[in-house]
Write a protein that holds these residues in place. Structure first.
Motif, PDB file in Angstrom:
ATOM      1  N   PRO A   9       0.840  -1.213   0.000  1.00  0.00           N
ATOM      2  CA  PRO A   9       0.000   0.000   0.000  1.00  0.00           C
ATOM      3  C   PRO A   9       0.867   1.252   0.000  1.00  0.00           C
ATOM      4  O   PRO A   9       1.933   1.281   0.622  1.00  0.00           O
ATOM      5  CB  PRO A   9      -0.797  -0.130   1.301  1.00  0.00           C
ATOM      6  N   LYS A  10       0.407   2.273  -0.688  1.00  0.00           N
ATOM      7  CA  LYS A  10       1.169   3.515  -0.775  1.00  0.00           C
ATOM      8  C   LYS A  10       0.585   4.564   0.164  1.00  0.00           C
ATOM      9  O   LYS A  10      -0.630   4.675   0.314  1.00  0.00           O
ATOM     10  CB  LYS A  10       1.182   4.032  -2.212  1.00  0.00           C
ATOM     11  N   VAL A  11       1.480   5.308   0.786  1.00  0.00           N
ATOM     12  CA  VAL A  11       1.073   6.369   1.709  1.00  0.00           C
ATOM     13  C   VAL A  11       1.783   7.659   1.304  1.00  0.00           C
ATOM     14  O   VAL A  11       2.854   7.619   0.694  1.00  0.00           O
ATOM     15  CB  VAL A  11       1.418   6.004   3.168  1.00  0.00           C
ATOM     16  N   PRO A  12       1.209   8.809   1.639  1.00  0.00           N
ATOM     17  CA  PRO A  12       1.835  10.082   1.247  1.00  0.00           C
ATOM     18  C   PRO A  12       3.135  10.340   2.003  1.00  0.00           C
ATOM     19  O   PRO A  12       3.247  10.031   3.190  1.00  0.00           O
ATOM     20  CB  PRO A  12       0.773  11.130   1.612  1.00  0.00           C
ATOM     21  N   ASP A  13       4.093  10.900   1.304  1.00  0.00           N
ATOM     22  CA  ASP A  13       5.323  11.383   1.934  1.00  0.00           C
ATOM     23  C   ASP A  13       5.110  12.870   2.214  1.00  0.00           C
ATOM     24  O   ASP A  13       5.289  13.715   1.338  1.00  0.00           O
ATOM     25  CB  ASP A  13       6.519  11.168   1.003  1.00  0.00           C
ATOM     26  N   TYR A  14       4.719  13.181   3.441  1.00  0.00           N
ATOM     27  CA  TYR A  14       4.291  14.536   3.785  1.00  0.00           C
ATOM     28  C   TYR A  14       5.423  15.554   3.783  1.00  0.00           C
ATOM     29  O   TYR A  14       5.166  16.756   3.825  1.00  0.00           O
ATOM     30  CB  TYR A  14       3.620  14.533   5.163  1.00  0.00           C
ATOM     31  N   HIS A  15       6.644  15.100   3.747  1.00  0.00           N
ATOM     32  CA  HIS A  15       7.774  16.023   3.799  1.00  0.00           C
ATOM     33  C   HIS A  15       8.444  16.208   2.448  1.00  0.00           C
ATOM     34  O   HIS A  15       9.609  16.581   2.373  1.00  0.00           O
ATOM     35  CB  HIS A  15       8.788  15.538   4.843  1.00  0.00           C
ATOM     36  N   LYS A  16       7.705  15.925   1.405  1.00  0.00           N
ATOM     37  CA  LYS A  16       8.166  16.148   0.042  1.00  0.00           C
ATOM     38  C   LYS A  16       7.164  17.045  -0.682  1.00  0.00           C
ATOM     39  O   LYS A  16       5.950  16.949  -0.440  1.00  0.00           O
ATOM     40  CB  LYS A  16       8.283  14.817  -0.711  1.00  0.00           C
ATOM     41  N   PRO A  23       5.452   3.430  -1.421  1.00  0.00           N
ATOM     42  CA  PRO A  23       5.044   2.113  -0.900  1.00  0.00           C
ATOM     43  C   PRO A  23       5.531   1.910   0.529  1.00  0.00           C
ATOM     44  O   PRO A  23       6.677   2.209   0.855  1.00  0.00           O
ATOM     45  CB  PRO A  23       5.699   1.126  -1.869  1.00  0.00           C
ATOM     46  N   ASN A  24       4.644   1.391   1.355  1.00  0.00           N
ATOM     47  CA  ASN A  24       4.917   1.237   2.783  1.00  0.00           C
ATOM     48  C   ASN A  24       4.932  -0.244   3.172  1.00  0.00           C
ATOM     49  O   ASN A  24       4.323  -1.077   2.509  1.00  0.00           O
ATOM     50  CB  ASN A  24       3.830   1.959   3.584  1.00  0.00           C
ATOM     51  N   ILE A 196      10.959   3.906  -0.554  1.00  0.00           N
ATOM     52  CA  ILE A 196      10.149   2.987   0.251  1.00  0.00           C
ATOM     53  C   ILE A 196      10.039   3.504   1.679  1.00  0.00           C
ATOM     54  O   ILE A 196      10.837   4.339   2.120  1.00  0.00           O
ATOM     55  CB  ILE A 196      10.751   1.564   0.295  1.00  0.00           C
ATOM     56  N   PHE A 197       9.046   2.993   2.401  1.00  0.00           N
ATOM     57  CA  PHE A 197       8.956   3.131   3.850  1.00  0.00           C
ATOM     58  C   PHE A 197       8.999   1.727   4.445  1.00  0.00           C
ATOM     59  O   PHE A 197       8.416   0.795   3.881  1.00  0.00           O
ATOM     60  CB  PHE A 197       7.649   3.809   4.276  1.00  0.00           C
ATOM     61  N   VAL A 198       9.671   1.581   5.576  1.00  0.00           N
ATOM     62  CA  VAL A 198       9.668   0.267   6.234  1.00  0.00           C
ATOM     63  C   VAL A 198       8.421   0.084   7.082  1.00  0.00           C
ATOM     64  O   VAL A 198       8.059  -1.041   7.434  1.00  0.00           O
ATOM     65  CB  VAL A 198      10.928   0.062   7.101  1.00  0.00           C
ATOM     66  N   GLY A 199       7.752   1.182   7.425  1.00  0.00           N
ATOM     67  CA  GLY A 199       6.528   1.106   8.205  1.00  0.00           C
ATOM     68  C   GLY A 199       6.774   0.682   9.639  1.00  0.00           C
ATOM     69  O   GLY A 199       7.914   0.499  10.084  1.00  0.00           O
TER      70      GLY A 199
END
Length: 302
Positions: A9-16, A23-24, A196-199
């Motif tokens: 699932p993809k989540v927003p990167d709020y600091h970009k 993808p998380n 990527i995010f590791v979540g």
């Protein structure tokens, strides 16, 4: 990588700028690689080094617990009041297998040997160590690691630095962290670049790895010094949440991150000077490197 990102699932990167979707949950690769490696270590060292083999299986159990609990949080997005207690379950492999040395060096009380504390013939000291001390260490460390995140690289680079410090100060057990560290550094390469995010799957598993390994290798003092920036960050966050009901937030201004308050380590730094995300990550990682270096120095001098 493109094919793999479709599975997460993809989540927003709020600091970009533009808040791109990232993808998380890639921390699952850390969990899988680490546990497979630790199970194999248990198999190959079972005859030649049974103590190390038992430590490997205990650490594998802790990583699995951490990964599952983090994945659960990624799925249902638990409130912090519930999330904070999730790592409590991860102490079970250590306690049930009686792994870890019930003899701890403390700064205030010297060395405490819990195995010598009895009450009417009952080993109350060991029960206290395995079912009170260990759960507290695992829970506190995991939560502090999880709270120092939100920026690309923090959740992967900083725990990797602490792992290196723990490996240096416990050479007899360092083989346990070879693949976990290599896997997390690989994830860090993509995480720092914002791919990527590791979540929570990754941050929970990494935090529990660090805490459990320190207990297994009896390097709790090294752990404490190494995670001082984590402790400072969590203290700021919790004080503001409990006293003022305020949460830490960073504001993106162009390519710089700013903050009008000091409710976490990141916002404290951004309050006094705006930084790009990479600059802020490098600065905080530098603080963790310094604290870990001090921990290694203290170990070397004592």
């Amino acid at each position: 990588m493109d094919e793999e990102t479709k599975l997460f699932p993809k989540v927003p990167d709020y600091h970009k700028p533009g808040k791109p979707l990232v993808p998380n949950g890639f921390g699952v690769f850390y969990v899988i690689a680490s546990t497979v490696y630790l199970f194999l270590l248990h198999y190959f060292y079972n005859d030649s080094s049974p103590n190390l083999a038992r430590s490997a299986i205990a650490l594998a159990g802790c990583v699995l617990f951490g990964g599952f609990l983090g994945l659960l949080d990624d799925w249902i997005d638990l409130r912090w009041r519930y999330k904070a207690f999730l790592p409590l379950f991860a102490f079970l492999p250590l306690a049930v297998l009686r792994e870890g040395t019930p003899r701890m060096a403390t700064y205030f009380f010297g060395k405490i040997d819990f195995s010598t504390i009895y009450f009417n013939g009952f080993p109350i000291g060991e029960v206290l160590f395995y079912f009170c001390i260990i759960p507290v260490i695992v829970t506190v460390v995991t939560n502090t690691v999880n709270q120092l995140g939100g920026l690309n690289g923090l959740e992967t680079v900083c725990p990797s630095i602490v792992m290196v410090g723990l490996m240096i100060t416990s050479s007899n057990y360092s083989v346990l962290l070879i693949v976990p560290l290599a896997t997390y550094l690989t994830l860090a390469f993509f995480n720092v670049r914002g791919k990527i995010f590791v979540g929570n799957t990754g941050s929970f598993a990494a935090g529990i790895t660090i805490a459990s390994y320190a207990i297994l290798a009896n390097t709790e003092q090294t752990l404490l010094i190494s995670i001082l920036p984590y402790i400072f960050n969590s203290s700021l966050i919790l004080l503001n949440v409990f006293l003022f009901r305020k949460r830490a937030t960073l504001t993106l201004d162009g390519d710089k991150l700013r903050s009008n308050h000091r409710r976490s380590l990141a916002t404290l730094l951004a309050y006094y000077h705006p930084f790009t995300e990479k600059q802020l990550v490098v600065l905080i990682s530098g603080l963790v490197t310094f604290s870990t270096g001090m921990a290694v120095l203290v170990w070397w001098l004592t």
